[in-house]
Design an enzyme around this catalytic site. Structure first.
Site, PDB file in Angstrom:
ATOM      1  N   ASP A  30      36.538  47.711  37.556  1.00 58.88           N
ATOM      2  CA  ASP A  30      35.737  46.915  37.638  1.00 58.88           C
ATOM      3  C   ASP A  30      37.326  46.468  36.757  1.00 58.88           C
ATOM      4  O   ASP A  30      37.724  46.272  36.160  1.00 58.88           O
ATOM      5  CB  ASP A  30      34.733  45.752  36.604  1.00 58.88           C
ATOM      6  N   ILE A  31      38.028  44.442  37.870  1.00 55.55           N
ATOM      7  CA  ILE A  31      39.329  44.619  37.453  1.00 55.55           C
ATOM      8  C   ILE A  31      39.113  43.571  35.950  1.00 55.55           C
ATOM      9  O   ILE A  31      40.319  42.947  35.267  1.00 55.55           O
ATOM     10  CB  ILE A  31      39.828  43.515  38.232  1.00 55.55           C
ATOM     11  N   ASN A  87      23.839  40.439  37.559  1.00 56.09           N
ATOM     12  CA  ASN A  87      24.017  38.890  37.881  1.00 56.09           C
ATOM     13  C   ASN A  87      23.454  38.620  39.652  1.00 56.09           C
ATOM     14  O   ASN A  87      23.514  38.945  40.313  1.00 56.09           O
ATOM     15  CB  ASN A  87      25.229  38.369  37.413  1.00 56.09           C
ATOM     16  N   GLY A  93      24.818  34.266  37.177  1.00 57.16           N
ATOM     17  CA  GLY A  93      26.231  34.552  36.468  1.00 57.16           C
ATOM     18  C   GLY A  93      26.646  35.238  37.846  1.00 57.16           C
ATOM     19  O   GLY A  93      27.785  35.771  37.551  1.00 57.16           O
ATOM     20  N   GLN A  94      26.192  35.099  38.716  1.00 52.88           N
ATOM     21  CA  GLN A  94      27.004  36.084  39.958  1.00 52.88           C
ATOM     22  C   GLN A  94      28.197  35.642  40.427  1.00 52.88           C
ATOM     23  O   GLN A  94      28.354  34.327  40.995  1.00 52.88           O
ATOM     24  CB  GLN A  94      25.530  36.277  40.852  1.00 52.88           C
ATOM     25  N   HIS A 100      26.052  43.933  43.678  1.00 48.38           N
ATOM     26  CA  HIS A 100      26.933  44.942  42.784  1.00 48.38           C
ATOM     27  C   HIS A 100      26.231  44.851  41.230  1.00 48.38           C
ATOM     28  O   HIS A 100      25.610  44.362  40.993  1.00 48.38           O
ATOM     29  CB  HIS A 100      28.112  44.948  43.091  1.00 48.38           C
ATOM     30  N   HIS A 102      26.516  46.661  37.529  1.00 47.76           N
ATOM     31  CA  HIS A 102      27.922  47.237  36.580  1.00 47.76           C
ATOM     32  C   HIS A 102      27.182  47.787  36.167  1.00 47.76           C
ATOM     33  O   HIS A 102      26.017  47.655  35.561  1.00 47.76           O
ATOM     34  CB  HIS A 102      28.032  45.679  35.964  1.00 47.76           C
TER      35      HIS A 102
HETATM   36  P1  AMP Z   1      29.770  39.016  39.471  1.00 50.39           P
HETATM   37  O1  AMP Z   1      29.971  37.935  38.799  1.00 50.39           O
HETATM   38  O2  AMP Z   1      28.510  39.300  38.505  1.00 50.39           O
HETATM   39  O3  AMP Z   1      29.195  38.541  41.131  1.00 50.39           O
HETATM   40  O4  AMP Z   1      30.373  40.389  38.698  1.00 50.39           O
HETATM   41  C1  AMP Z   1      31.832  40.561  39.924  1.00 50.39           C
HETATM   42  C2  AMP Z   1      32.668  40.979  38.730  1.00 50.39           C
HETATM   43  O5  AMP Z   1      33.853  41.584  40.261  1.00 50.39           O
HETATM   44  C3  AMP Z   1      33.940  40.841  37.765  1.00 50.39           C
HETATM   45  O6  AMP Z   1      33.105  41.237  36.578  1.00 50.39           O
HETATM   46  C4  AMP Z   1      34.721  40.933  38.546  1.00 50.39           C
HETATM   47  O7  AMP Z   1      35.712  41.709  37.413  1.00 50.39           O
HETATM   48  C5  AMP Z   1      34.498  41.648  39.469  1.00 50.39           C
HETATM   49  N1  AMP Z   1      35.567  42.139  40.211  1.00 50.39           N
HETATM   50  C6  AMP Z   1      36.141  40.626  41.428  1.00 50.39           C
HETATM   51  N2  AMP Z   1      37.633  41.030  41.722  1.00 50.39           N
HETATM   52  C7  AMP Z   1      37.942  42.216  42.007  1.00 50.39           C
HETATM   53  C8  AMP Z   1      38.626  43.197  42.293  1.00 50.39           C
HETATM   54  N3  AMP Z   1      39.188  43.119  43.604  1.00 50.39           N
HETATM   55  N4  AMP Z   1      38.209  44.781  42.141  1.00 50.39           N
HETATM   56  C9  AMP Z   1      36.928  44.685  40.876  1.00 50.39           C
HETATM   57  N5  AMP Z   1      36.746  43.964  40.064  1.00 50.39           N
HETATM   58  C10 AMP Z   1      36.999  43.122  41.066  1.00 50.39           C
END
Ligand code: AMP
Ligand code: ZN
Length: 114
Positions: A30-31, A87, A93-94, A100, A102
């Site tokens: 995760d970024i 999420n 909170g998606q 995906h 986590h």
């Molecule tokens: P959610 O809020 O559950 O939809 O999770 C989305 C997740 O994607 C968040 O934790 C972000 O930090 C992560 N995210 C968004 N863009 C990227 C990316 N380019 N590379 C890695 N993680 C990302």
């Protein structure tokens, strides 16, 4: 699904730190890590959320669970435990509309979640 960021990561069009990949799934860091270990596991095919799963995805879902176990073990999360978060939708909170998981670990998690 031209604008889906996770489809682009799956296609290699956007870089990611990959930790596991096969024909149908991809795990990457995760970024914006929320724990010492924070991976995301996605199906490579676009599925908007858990609400979009169909009977045809049954074996894919089983495979995702198997890969969570494998990734957890290979990254030392099987000793002290970890958390899986999916999420879903606005209240969940998606923020990225591509299913995906986590995978969070390396510290004690709080309950209830925020
Ligand atoms: P959610 O809020 O559950 O939809 O999770 C989305 C997740 O994607 C968040 O934790 C972000 O930090 C992560 N995210 C968004 N863009 C990227 C990316 N380019 N590379 C890695 N993680 C990302
Ligand atoms: Zn997608």
């Amino acid at each position: 699904m031209g604008e889906c960021i996770f489809c682009k990561i799956a296609a290699g069009e956007i870089p990611a730190v990959k930790i596991y990949e096969d024909d149908s799934v991809l795990a990457f860091k995760d970024i914006d890590a929320q724990a010492p270990v924070h991976f995301l596991l996605i199906p490579k095919k676009h599925i908007g959320s858990i609400l979009k799963l169909t009977k045809e995805d049954s074996s894919l879902v089983v495979h995702l669970m198997e890969v969570i176990k494998k990734v957890a073990e290979e990254n030392g999360l099987n000793q002290d435990g970890f958390r899986i978060v999916v999420n879903t939708g606005e209240n969940g909170g998606q923020t990225v509309p591509h299913l995906h998981f986590h995978i969070l670990g390396g510290r004690e998690m709080a309950w209830p979640p925020g």
